[in-house]
Design a protein around this motif. Structure first.
Motif, short mmCIF file in Angstrom:
data_model
loop_
_atom_site.label_atom_id
_atom_site.label_comp_id
_atom_site.label_asym_id
_atom_site.label_seq_id
_atom_site.Cartn_x
_atom_site.Cartn_y
_atom_site.Cartn_z
N PRO A 1 43.48 14.91 55.96
CA PRO A 1 43.31 16.37 55.98
C PRO A 1 44.47 17.16 55.38
O PRO A 1 44.24 18.10 54.60
N PHE A 2 45.70 16.81 55.72
CA PHE A 2 46.80 17.64 55.21
C PHE A 2 46.98 17.44 53.71
O PHE A 2 47.37 18.37 52.99
N LEU A 3 46.67 16.24 53.18
CA LEU A 3 46.75 16.02 51.75
C LEU A 3 45.66 16.79 51.01
O LEU A 3 45.87 17.27 49.89
N VAL A 4 44.50 16.90 51.62
CA VAL A 4 43.42 17.68 51.03
C VAL A 4 43.81 19.16 51.01
O VAL A 4 43.65 19.85 50.00
N GLU A 5 44.35 19.66 52.12
CA GLU A 5 44.76 21.07 52.20
C GLU A 5 45.86 21.40 51.19
O GLU A 5 45.90 22.50 50.63
N LEU A 6 46.75 20.44 50.95
CA LEU A 6 47.87 20.67 50.03
C LEU A 6 47.49 20.41 48.57
O LEU A 6 48.33 20.54 47.68
N GLY A 7 46.23 20.03 48.34
CA GLY A 7 45.77 19.84 46.97
C GLY A 7 46.22 18.55 46.33
O GLY A 7 46.26 18.44 45.10
N ILE A 8 46.57 17.56 47.14
CA ILE A 8 46.98 16.27 46.61
C ILE A 8 45.79 15.33 46.51
O ILE A 8 45.69 14.51 45.60
N VAL B 1 43.08 10.76 44.94
CA VAL B 1 44.33 11.46 44.63
C VAL B 1 44.21 12.08 43.24
O VAL B 1 43.86 11.40 42.27
N LEU B 2 44.50 13.37 43.15
CA LEU B 2 44.41 14.07 41.87
C LEU B 2 45.48 13.54 40.92
O LEU B 2 46.63 13.29 41.33
N ALA B 3 45.11 13.38 39.66
CA ALA B 3 46.01 12.74 38.69
C ALA B 3 47.37 13.42 38.61
O ALA B 3 48.41 12.76 38.57
N LYS B 4 47.38 14.76 38.62
CA LYS B 4 48.64 15.48 38.49
C LYS B 4 49.49 15.40 39.75
O LYS B 4 50.68 15.76 39.73
N LYS B 5 48.91 14.96 40.85
CA LYS B 5 49.62 14.90 42.13
C LYS B 5 49.97 13.48 42.54
O LYS B 5 50.45 13.26 43.66
N TYR B 6 49.72 12.51 41.66
CA TYR B 6 49.90 11.12 42.09
C TYR B 6 51.37 10.80 42.39
O TYR B 6 51.66 10.04 43.31
N ASP B 7 52.30 11.39 41.63
CA ASP B 7 53.71 11.16 41.92
C ASP B 7 54.08 11.65 43.32
O ASP B 7 54.81 10.98 44.06
N LYS B 8 53.56 12.82 43.69
CA LYS B 8 53.85 13.34 45.03
C LYS B 8 53.22 12.45 46.09
O LYS B 8 53.81 12.24 47.16
N PHE B 9 52.04 11.94 45.82
CA PHE B 9 51.39 11.02 46.75
C PHE B 9 52.26 9.79 46.99
O PHE B 9 52.48 9.36 48.13
N LYS B 10 52.82 9.23 45.92
CA LYS B 10 53.69 8.06 46.06
C LYS B 10 54.98 8.42 46.78
O LYS B 10 55.49 7.64 47.59
N GLN B 11 55.50 9.60 46.49
CA GLN B 11 56.76 10.00 47.11
C GLN B 11 56.61 10.24 48.62
O GLN B 11 57.49 9.89 49.41
N ILE B 12 55.49 10.81 49.02
CA ILE B 12 55.20 10.99 50.44
C ILE B 12 55.12 9.64 51.14
O ILE B 12 55.67 9.44 52.24
N ASN B 13 54.47 8.68 50.50
CA ASN B 13 54.37 7.35 51.08
C ASN B 13 55.73 6.66 51.15
O ASN B 13 56.01 5.92 52.10
N ARG B 14 56.58 6.89 50.16
CA ARG B 14 57.94 6.34 50.19
C ARG B 14 58.69 6.88 51.41
O ARG B 14 59.37 6.14 52.12
#
Length: 391
Positions: free
Chosen positions: A134-141, A148-161
């Protein structure tokens, strides 16, 4: 033994250990096992190290979390074994320890290849793609289907890190009462929401998180999002790090990119709260730039860009050493931040117990380094009452 601990921390932190064998007992009397074999294992998608204790007729296995592995190894080296062979991707290390604890480390060409589990592990994230969060959907990731949206994939990986780091320190947080976490300088709060989701929703831990930032509009937006997500024990406040005194006890302090001495103010707060865990990514370390002065280092310090980088590294070295003196086990880790800046060193500090003699030794080493640079750090002055006295 310091060189041995440094090697252990490097191997464990970089996750390059393939196998390890500890042997040659320091004393045979009273020992129930004769050697220990070590290998990395994956348990519920989380890296652990399996210690296999071999005796004459049986083997006892213990799975140890990454955050605890170095301490377990050092205890075995100190009390039980005098020899080890550690095989990594880059090299094999043969460790020899004399009866008087003189350490010799021989580096040889690697003999083993990395096991396949690690390759698979790198592709797996704590927050899985394809599963809506839910929070990733709300934040547009993510979109509503979990892609995962292509432009947000780096942020997705960074959050997981970041969540991998939280996973490592989780054993050091209280499990018998609610956890209190404070995030200083939370900004847009990508990581604050990730922290809440992981601990509260996935780990089902009882907790409360407070995010603090100076920007009122950002704080208002974060509170609205927390309400929409029904994150009822997450709240955001407008406030300054140095002047925040609402809480009497905090278990974990997070401070990402607090500028210059604001990082030190947050570290002081964490120390005085006796926080079990501190995660800090400093930013804009200007304080020592105007102070550092040493004739020996003049060829470097005369170059502005080199002086700036050296001052930043010296600042974080001083912070880590002071935390160690005041009862923490500190590591400096590479952290890929949310805005792709080069300021990506994380100070990770875990509360531990130290003997007064060890604190005094650390203090003397720190004082020598400080005096060599002719600096007067903010954090030392702020914590004068908590530091050993000069002898």
């Amino acid at each position: 033994m310091e060189s041995l601990r440094a090697l252990m921390e490097q191997i464990i932190q970089d996750e390059v250990l393939i196998t390890g064998t500890l042997s040659q007992l320091r004393k045979s009397e009273g020992q129930t096992y004769t050697k220990v074999l070590i290998k990395p294992v994956e348990i519920k998608k989380t890296l652990h190290y399996q210690f296999a204790y071999h005796s004459s007729n049986k083997v006892h296995h213990e799975n140890v979390a990454v955050a605890e592995a170095v301490d377990v190894l050092m205890e075995l080296f100190t009390n039980t074994f005098r020899q080890a062979l550690l095989c990594t991707e880059e090299a094999d290390y043969q460790v020899l320890i004399s009866k008087k604890y003189k350490v010799s480390i021989l580096t040889k060409s690697p003999t083993k290849k990395r096991v396949s589990y690690a390759h698979n592990r790198q592709k797996q994230y704590i927050l899985e793609e394809g599963k809506p969060v839910p929070f990733l959907v709300e934040l547009g990731i993510m979109n509503g289907e979990g892609k995962v949206l292509a432009k947000k994939y780096d942020k997705f990986k960074q959050i997981n890190r970041f969540l991998e780091m939280i996973q490592d320190v989780l054993p050091h947080l209280p499990s018998d009462r609610p956890i209190t976490i404070l995030d200083f300088g939370c900004g847009k709060s990508y990581l604050t929401f990730a922290l809440y989701h992981y601990l509260k929703v996935e780990q089902r831990r009882n907790l409360r998180i407070v995010g603090l930032d100076l920007k009122a509009d950002v704080i208002e937006h974060c509170n609205q999002l927390a309400t929409r997500l029904n994150y009822d024990t997450l709240r955001f406040l407008v406030g300054d790090i140095a002047n925040y005194n609402e809480l009497e006890q905090v278990d974990m302090v997070v401070t990402l990119h607090a500028c210059d001495t604001a990082t030190d103010a947050a570290l002081e707060k964490a120390i005085r709260w006796d926080a079990s865990v501190i995660l800090s990514v400093p930013c804009c370390q200007h304080e020592l730039f105007s102070q550092v002065n040493n004739d020996i280092l003049a060829p470097m310090l005369e170059q502005g860009i080199l002086k700036e980088r050296f001052s930043a590294l010296a600042t974080d070295s001083i912070r880590a050493q002071l935390l160690d003196i005041m009862g923490y086990r500190t590591q400096l880790l590479e952290f890929i931040d949310m805005e792709h800046t080069p300021k990506n060193i994380m100070i990770r500090a875990i509360k531990t117990k130290r003997q007064a003699s060890e604190q005094q030794q650390l203090w003397q080493r720190y004082a020598t380094f400080r005096d060599f640079l002719h600096v007067s750090p903010y954090l030392e002055k702020a914590c004068t009452d908590l530091l050993p006295k000069n002898e």
